[in-house]
Design an enzyme around this catalytic site. Sequence first.
Site, PDB file in Angstrom:
ATOM      1  N   LYS A  48       0.867  -1.196  -0.084  1.00  0.00           N
ATOM      2  CA  LYS A  48       0.030   0.033  -0.079  1.00  0.00           C
ATOM      3  C   LYS A  48       0.940   1.309   0.162  1.00  0.00           C
ATOM      4  CE  LYS A  48      -3.394  -2.383   3.050  1.00  0.00           C
ATOM      5  NZ  LYS A  48      -3.799  -2.593   4.324  1.00  0.00           N
ATOM      6  N   GLU A 104       8.026   1.773  -5.675  1.00  0.00           N
ATOM      7  CA  GLU A 104       8.164   1.332  -4.395  1.00  0.00           C
ATOM      8  C   GLU A 104       8.061   2.669  -3.332  1.00  0.00           C
ATOM      9  OE1 GLU A 104       7.312  -0.282  -2.069  1.00  0.00           O
ATOM     10  OE2 GLU A 104       8.123  -2.427  -2.342  1.00  0.00           O
ATOM     11  N   ASP A 105       7.841   2.460  -2.101  1.00  0.00           N
ATOM     12  CA  ASP A 105       7.740   3.544  -1.114  1.00  0.00           C
ATOM     13  C   ASP A 105       9.294   3.481  -0.660  1.00  0.00           C
ATOM     14  OD1 ASP A 105       7.388   1.244   0.209  1.00  0.00           O
ATOM     15  OD2 ASP A 105       5.979   2.098   1.737  1.00  0.00           O
ATOM     16  N   ASP A 108      14.631  -1.047   2.039  1.00  0.00           N
ATOM     17  CA  ASP A 108      15.058  -1.416   3.242  1.00  0.00           C
ATOM     18  C   ASP A 108      16.186  -2.426   3.349  1.00  0.00           C
ATOM     19  OD1 ASP A 108      15.528  -0.665   6.048  1.00  0.00           O
ATOM     20  OD2 ASP A 108      13.917  -2.083   6.863  1.00  0.00           O
ATOM     21  N   LYS A 136      17.393   2.993   2.133  1.00  0.00           N
ATOM     22  CA  LYS A 136      18.062   3.098   3.351  1.00  0.00           C
ATOM     23  C   LYS A 136      19.336   1.949   3.111  1.00  0.00           C
ATOM     24  CE  LYS A 136      14.438   3.337   6.740  1.00  0.00           C
ATOM     25  NZ  LYS A 136      13.565   2.494   7.679  1.00  0.00           N
ATOM     26  N   PHE A 157      13.362   4.787  11.573  1.00  0.00           N
ATOM     27  CA  PHE A 157      11.864   4.583  11.179  1.00  0.00           C
ATOM     28  C   PHE A 157      11.286   5.725  10.883  1.00  0.00           C
ATOM     29  CE2 PHE A 157       7.500   3.581  11.346  1.00  0.00           C
ATOM     30  CZ  PHE A 157       7.291   2.613  10.607  1.00  0.00           C
ATOM     31  N   ILE A 158      10.657   5.748   9.472  1.00  0.00           N
ATOM     32  CA  ILE A 158      10.008   7.027   8.920  1.00  0.00           C
ATOM     33  C   ILE A 158       8.523   6.706   8.636  1.00  0.00           C
ATOM     34  CG2 ILE A 158      11.970   8.462   8.424  1.00  0.00           C
ATOM     35  CD1 ILE A 158      10.205   6.906   5.630  1.00  0.00           C
ATOM     36  N   ARG A 170      -0.222   7.307   6.875  1.00  0.00           N
ATOM     37  CA  ARG A 170      -0.131   7.335   5.535  1.00  0.00           C
ATOM     38  C   ARG A 170      -0.673   8.695   4.815  1.00  0.00           C
ATOM     39  NH1 ARG A 170       0.983   2.015   3.903  1.00  0.00           N
ATOM     40  NH2 ARG A 170      -0.192   0.446   5.102  1.00  0.00           N
TER      41      ARG A 170
HETATM   42  P1  IMP Z   1      12.586  -4.668   2.420  1.00  0.00           P
HETATM   43  O1  IMP Z   1      12.256  -5.862   1.987  1.00  0.00           O
HETATM   44  O2  IMP Z   1      13.176  -4.690   3.766  1.00  0.00           O
HETATM   45  O3  IMP Z   1      13.421  -3.940   1.508  1.00  0.00           O
HETATM   46  O4  IMP Z   1      11.218  -3.962   2.958  1.00  0.00           O
HETATM   47  C1  IMP Z   1      10.690  -2.903   2.402  1.00  0.00           C
HETATM   48  C2  IMP Z   1       9.266  -2.779   3.207  1.00  0.00           C
HETATM   49  O5  IMP Z   1       9.560  -2.574   4.666  1.00  0.00           O
HETATM   50  C3  IMP Z   1       8.709  -1.282   2.837  1.00  0.00           C
HETATM   51  O6  IMP Z   1       7.707  -1.542   1.841  1.00  0.00           O
HETATM   52  C4  IMP Z   1       7.903  -1.095   3.945  1.00  0.00           C
HETATM   53  O7  IMP Z   1       6.648  -1.566   4.186  1.00  0.00           O
HETATM   54  C5  IMP Z   1       8.552  -1.404   5.107  1.00  0.00           C
HETATM   55  N1  IMP Z   1       9.506  -0.514   6.128  1.00  0.00           N
HETATM   56  C6  IMP Z   1      10.923  -0.670   5.819  1.00  0.00           C
HETATM   57  N2  IMP Z   1      11.209   0.603   6.694  1.00  0.00           N
HETATM   58  C7  IMP Z   1      10.223   1.571   6.983  1.00  0.00           C
HETATM   59  C8  IMP Z   1       9.932   2.697   7.324  1.00  0.00           C
HETATM   60  O8  IMP Z   1      10.953   3.218   7.835  1.00  0.00           O
HETATM   61  N3  IMP Z   1       8.678   2.970   7.608  1.00  0.00           N
HETATM   62  C9  IMP Z   1       7.554   2.298   7.320  1.00  0.00           C
HETATM   63  N4  IMP Z   1       7.742   1.124   6.553  1.00  0.00           N
HETATM   64  C10 IMP Z   1       8.971   0.795   6.545  1.00  0.00           C
END
Ligand code: IMP
Length: 187
Positions: A48, A104-105, A108, A136, A157-158, A170
């Site tokens: 989302k 993507e948002d 991480d 990140k 965390f943001i 959101r």
């Molecule tokens: P990854 O697979 O670890 O890269 O995870 C990415 C997902 O983790 C994103 O699509 C977010 O849903 C969640 N996420 C990672 N860091 C944050 C944050 O700082 N705030 C909110 N959601 C986050």
Amino acid sequence: MGNKIKINGLTFVPYLTRERIAEQVKRVAEEIRRDVGQSQPVFICVLKGAFVFAADLIREIGINDCTCSFVRYASYDGTSTTGKVRQLVGLTDDLAGRDVVIIEDIVDTGLTAVKMIDDIKAHNPRSVRFATLLHKPQSSRTGFEPDYICFSIPPKFILGYGLDLDGKGRNLHDIYVIEEEQDSAEG
Ligand code: IMP
């Protein structure tokens, strides 16, 4: 830019203003238009969290001849050997031979991005590119490098501008970081 906000008992402080976000969205939109503007690209918004970023980015790119899909990962119980399975759902476009841009948002660890690209490639697109609002790099467990990044940020965390904490935050115009962890963003 607003003041501190409290969500689920945690305090968040202003981090990236809507004006800074808009500047970076414009820059990335120009890069994407330059790369896929001559074809009929498919933009894939990952729900989302990316819904706000994708809405602004796609309009800023301003290509008439494009389509948009909205996907998410749904978890279900597989067999006893596969365990939990995450399946990509919501793809409405035929991707064969198309230039695809995933939106993507945040990246991480990069695990979601790597899996997403794999799943999309199985549909035989001509190309796959990856755009993210936030990256990140210090949290990476994959070495994955997005093609387009609005901001590189420290591993804090943001929330806001589509990103949430337990579904909340959101709708905020600006991006906030958890208190006592504020740092500078590049981009
Ligand atoms: P990854 O697979 O670890 O890269 O995870 C990415 C997902 O983790 C994103 O699509 C977010 O849903 C969640 N996420 C990672 N860091 C944050 C944050 O700082 N705030 C909110 N959601 C986050």
